[in-house]
Every structure is written in structure tokens, then in C-alpha cells.
Motif scaffolding. Sequence first.
Motif, PDB file in Angstrom:
ATOM      1  N   ILE A 184      40.340  39.279  30.062  1.00  0.00           N
ATOM      2  CA  ILE A 184      39.521  38.725  28.966  1.00  0.00           C
ATOM      3  C   ILE A 184      40.093  37.356  28.591  1.00  0.00           C
ATOM      4  O   ILE A 184      41.270  37.256  28.231  1.00  0.00           O
ATOM      5  CB  ILE A 184      39.561  39.665  27.732  1.00  0.00           C
ATOM      6  N   ARG A 185      39.265  36.326  28.670  1.00  0.00           N
ATOM      7  CA  ARG A 185      39.685  34.999  28.207  1.00  0.00           C
ATOM      8  C   ARG A 185      39.300  34.839  26.744  1.00  0.00           C
ATOM      9  O   ARG A 185      38.221  35.277  26.336  1.00  0.00           O
ATOM     10  CB  ARG A 185      39.000  33.897  29.018  1.00  0.00           C
ATOM     11  N   VAL A 186      40.188  34.231  25.963  1.00  0.00           N
ATOM     12  CA  VAL A 186      39.920  34.032  24.533  1.00  0.00           C
ATOM     13  C   VAL A 186      40.178  32.568  24.188  1.00  0.00           C
ATOM     14  O   VAL A 186      41.307  32.079  24.314  1.00  0.00           O
ATOM     15  CB  VAL A 186      40.807  34.943  23.654  1.00  0.00           C
ATOM     16  N   ASN A 187      39.133  31.876  23.796  1.00  0.00           N
ATOM     17  CA  ASN A 187      39.256  30.462  23.450  1.00  0.00           C
ATOM     18  C   ASN A 187      38.541  30.191  22.128  1.00  0.00           C
ATOM     19  O   ASN A 187      37.877  31.070  21.568  1.00  0.00           O
ATOM     20  CB  ASN A 187      38.660  29.598  24.564  1.00  0.00           C
ATOM     21  N   GLY A 188      38.707  28.965  21.660  1.00  0.00           N
ATOM     22  CA  GLY A 188      38.037  28.570  20.419  1.00  0.00           C
ATOM     23  C   GLY A 188      37.472  27.172  20.531  1.00  0.00           C
ATOM     24  O   GLY A 188      37.778  26.422  21.468  1.00  0.00           O
ATOM     25  N   ILE A 189      36.633  26.840  19.574  1.00  0.00           N
ATOM     26  CA  ILE A 189      36.140  25.464  19.424  1.00  0.00           C
ATOM     27  C   ILE A 189      36.377  25.073  17.974  1.00  0.00           C
ATOM     28  O   ILE A 189      36.057  25.843  17.058  1.00  0.00           O
ATOM     29  CB  ILE A 189      34.633  25.359  19.753  1.00  0.00           C
ATOM     30  N   ALA A 231      30.665  24.965  24.242  1.00  0.00           N
ATOM     31  CA  ALA A 231      30.593  26.429  24.363  1.00  0.00           C
ATOM     32  C   ALA A 231      30.126  26.832  25.767  1.00  0.00           C
ATOM     33  O   ALA A 231      30.653  27.780  26.358  1.00  0.00           O
ATOM     34  CB  ALA A 231      29.657  27.001  23.299  1.00  0.00           C
ATOM     35  N   LEU A 232      29.172  26.112  26.305  1.00  0.00           N
ATOM     36  CA  LEU A 232      28.696  26.413  27.667  1.00  0.00           C
ATOM     37  C   LEU A 232      29.811  26.191  28.680  1.00  0.00           C
ATOM     38  O   LEU A 232      30.025  27.002  29.580  1.00  0.00           O
ATOM     39  CB  LEU A 232      27.483  25.528  28.017  1.00  0.00           C
ATOM     40  N   PHE A 233      30.535  25.108  28.504  1.00  0.00           N
ATOM     41  CA  PHE A 233      31.651  24.832  29.418  1.00  0.00           C
ATOM     42  C   PHE A 233      32.697  25.948  29.340  1.00  0.00           C
ATOM     43  O   PHE A 233      33.080  26.535  30.357  1.00  0.00           O
ATOM     44  CB  PHE A 233      32.285  23.475  29.092  1.00  0.00           C
ATOM     45  N   THR A 246      42.039  26.147  21.712  1.00  0.00           N
ATOM     46  CA  THR A 246      40.981  25.800  20.763  1.00  0.00           C
ATOM     47  C   THR A 246      40.627  24.338  21.008  1.00  0.00           C
ATOM     48  O   THR A 246      41.435  23.437  20.773  1.00  0.00           O
ATOM     49  CB  THR A 246      41.429  26.035  19.308  1.00  0.00           C
ATOM     50  N   LEU A 247      39.450  24.134  21.545  1.00  0.00           N
ATOM     51  CA  LEU A 247      39.016  22.797  21.947  1.00  0.00           C
ATOM     52  C   LEU A 247      38.452  22.057  20.726  1.00  0.00           C
ATOM     53  O   LEU A 247      37.498  22.524  20.101  1.00  0.00           O
ATOM     54  CB  LEU A 247      37.933  22.939  23.032  1.00  0.00           C
ATOM     55  N   VAL A 248      39.054  20.928  20.412  1.00  0.00           N
ATOM     56  CA  VAL A 248      38.576  20.129  19.280  1.00  0.00           C
ATOM     57  C   VAL A 248      37.389  19.294  19.742  1.00  0.00           C
ATOM     58  O   VAL A 248      37.471  18.584  20.749  1.00  0.00           O
ATOM     59  CB  VAL A 248      39.694  19.208  18.745  1.00  0.00           C
ATOM     60  N   VAL A 249      36.279  19.415  19.025  1.00  0.00           N
ATOM     61  CA  VAL A 249      35.070  18.651  19.373  1.00  0.00           C
ATOM     62  C   VAL A 249      34.671  17.885  18.123  1.00  0.00           C
ATOM     63  O   VAL A 249      33.847  18.349  17.318  1.00  0.00           O
ATOM     64  CB  VAL A 249      33.942  19.594  19.855  1.00  0.00           C
ATOM     65  N   ASP A 250      35.318  16.739  17.917  1.00  0.00           N
ATOM     66  CA  ASP A 250      35.146  16.023  16.644  1.00  0.00           C
ATOM     67  C   ASP A 250      35.152  14.505  16.788  1.00  0.00           C
ATOM     68  O   ASP A 250      35.318  13.797  15.779  1.00  0.00           O
ATOM     69  CB  ASP A 250      36.232  16.447  15.641  1.00  0.00           C
TER      70      ASP A 250
END
Length: 261
Positions: A184-189, A231-233, A246-250
Motif C-alpha cells: 500500500i502506497r501512502v502519499n499526500g498533497i 492526484a492523477l500522477f 506529501t507533494l506541495v502544490v502551491d
Amino acid sequence: MGNSIFADNILEGKVAFVTGGGTGITGGVARAFAEHGAKLAITSRKVENLEPMKKTIEENGGECFAVSADVRDFSAVENAIAATVAQYGKIDIVVNGAAGNFLCAADQLSANGFGTVVDIDTKGTFNVCRAAFEELKKSKGQILNISATLHYLATPMQIHVSAAKAGVDAITRNLSVEWGRHGIRVNGIAPGPIEDTEGMKRLLPEALKEKITKKIPVGRFGRIKDIENAALFLTSDAANYINGVTLVVDGGQWLLGTSLG
Ligand code: COA
């Protein structure tokens, strides 16, 4: 689909369970997932808040199952997960988007106000991950937690959300380590300020918009589409080796200071 930068079928055959999936950022993510082949289950406290998104997804040719659940209530979450599995037979992707927010100075905030946001954002995220664990273990699925950048420095009037989202980031890291071994991969945005969302309406007076635009390195507010693309990526096979991030998208905004005022 249509103008997407991603192939239409990158989530073909996947089932995605999206909390807060009726509106805003996570509504966009739910719609984008459906447009790229996933079957959707969306949840919110009130099922009527889900109907417009369900209709949009179905009109675009997708499948959408709307189920009410307050993420603070573990047994309600368990029921929503079970109903989704009864509907689709499995769950591959969980997106934790349900969140609560309002502006309030720390010396005005009640203990219950603080606790309410922590309960929705942090405990709610854990509840959903925990309730979905067995299904995600079977599917070798993944979790995407929607966070924020508020807590990277300090954001006045946001102590409750900052604490809550710091907890969400801890959940992302911990589960990526504990559950990575199950596949299980667990990531954030961590989105920055995103236009046309409930969060922006609540947090940012229209009059300050121009001033704040100047504080964003790329010179514009984020769009829901920016978060959809991230999120798609992260949920696609292109990110197969990305876990615990946790990928920062800002647009680089937090690096100049998170305080929007
Ligand atoms: N300022 C200060 N305190 C507030 C507040 C505000 N604007 N809004 C709620 N609270 C406090 C309440 O006073 C209460 O504390 P108290 O019992 O000590 O008075 C506590 O928070 C719980 O409020 P309540 O309205 O009972 O909670 P709820 O579970 O119905 O609502 C919220 C949850 C508070 C997060 C509500 O803002 C909400 O539902 N928001 C919708 C989702 C959202 O915020 N989306 C944006 C995401 S960025």
C-alpha cells in the motif's frame, strides 16, 4: 479526458473512495479520477451534497456511488467502506479530503472548536485509512491524504487546522512505512491557495486577492485542476515508487511565508 494531459485510461479498472468528494478540491479529484477510468464512491456528511457531483460524473459516462458518512464516526466510515465494496467488489484508492476550517484566533478558539477540526481532519483521516486497510491490503492499493502548508511555518488564526494537518502528515509518513510492506502506497498533497473553493471563501476576503497574488512566486492562485493533476500522477503507475511523500502544490507560495494576510 479531452484536454487532460494524462491518458484517459490511467485509472482504468480502479475503484476510488473519496471523502469530501462532492465539492471543492476533492470533488475535482473525484471527477478527474472518473474521467480517467476509475469507478467512484464519494462521501460527505450529507448525501444531498453529493448528488450534483454524482450527476456530473454519470453524465460524463462514469460510475459514481454516493454514500453519507461523517468521518469522525468510525462505524459510519466502516459502513460506507462496506457499502462501496458491496457496490464495486473492492477499493484500490482512498482519498482523504473531508476537512473543516474557519478563521479563529487561538485566544478566542474554544477547546471544542479546536477538537472539532482535529477530529474531522486528523482522526477522520485515520478512521478512513483504518477502515479501508483490509481492502487496500487485498488490492495493494493506495491512500492520498489532502493536507495543507499552513503548519510549515505558522499561520495566525489557523492553530486548529495547522495542528490537524501536521497530524495528517504524520499519518501519511507512518502508514507509508507500516503499510508499504503490504504493497500500500501512502502519499499526500499539500495545496496552496486554490481558487473557487470553500476554503478560499472562508479564509480569504476577495479584497485581499490581488495583494496575495503578488506573494505567489508563479504569479497566480492555484486551480482545482492543478490538484487534480497532482492526484492523477500520484495515484497512477507513474508514481509506483513514491511512498510517504506529501507533494506541495502551491506555486512555491509557502517558501515566502504561509500567512496569507
Ligand atoms: N469560529 C470559532 N469557532 C467556531 C467557528 C468559527 N467560525 N465555527 C465553529 N466553531 C466552533 C463552535 O463554536 C463549536 O465549539 P463550542 O461548542 O465550544 O462553541 C465547535 O467549533 C464545533 O462547532 P459545530 O458547528 O458544532 O461543528 P460542526 O461539526 O457542525 O461543524 C465545522 C464543523 C466547525 C468545521 C464547520 O465549519 C463545517 O462544517 N465546515 C464545513 C466544511 C469546511 O469547513 N470546509 C472547508 C474546508 S477548507
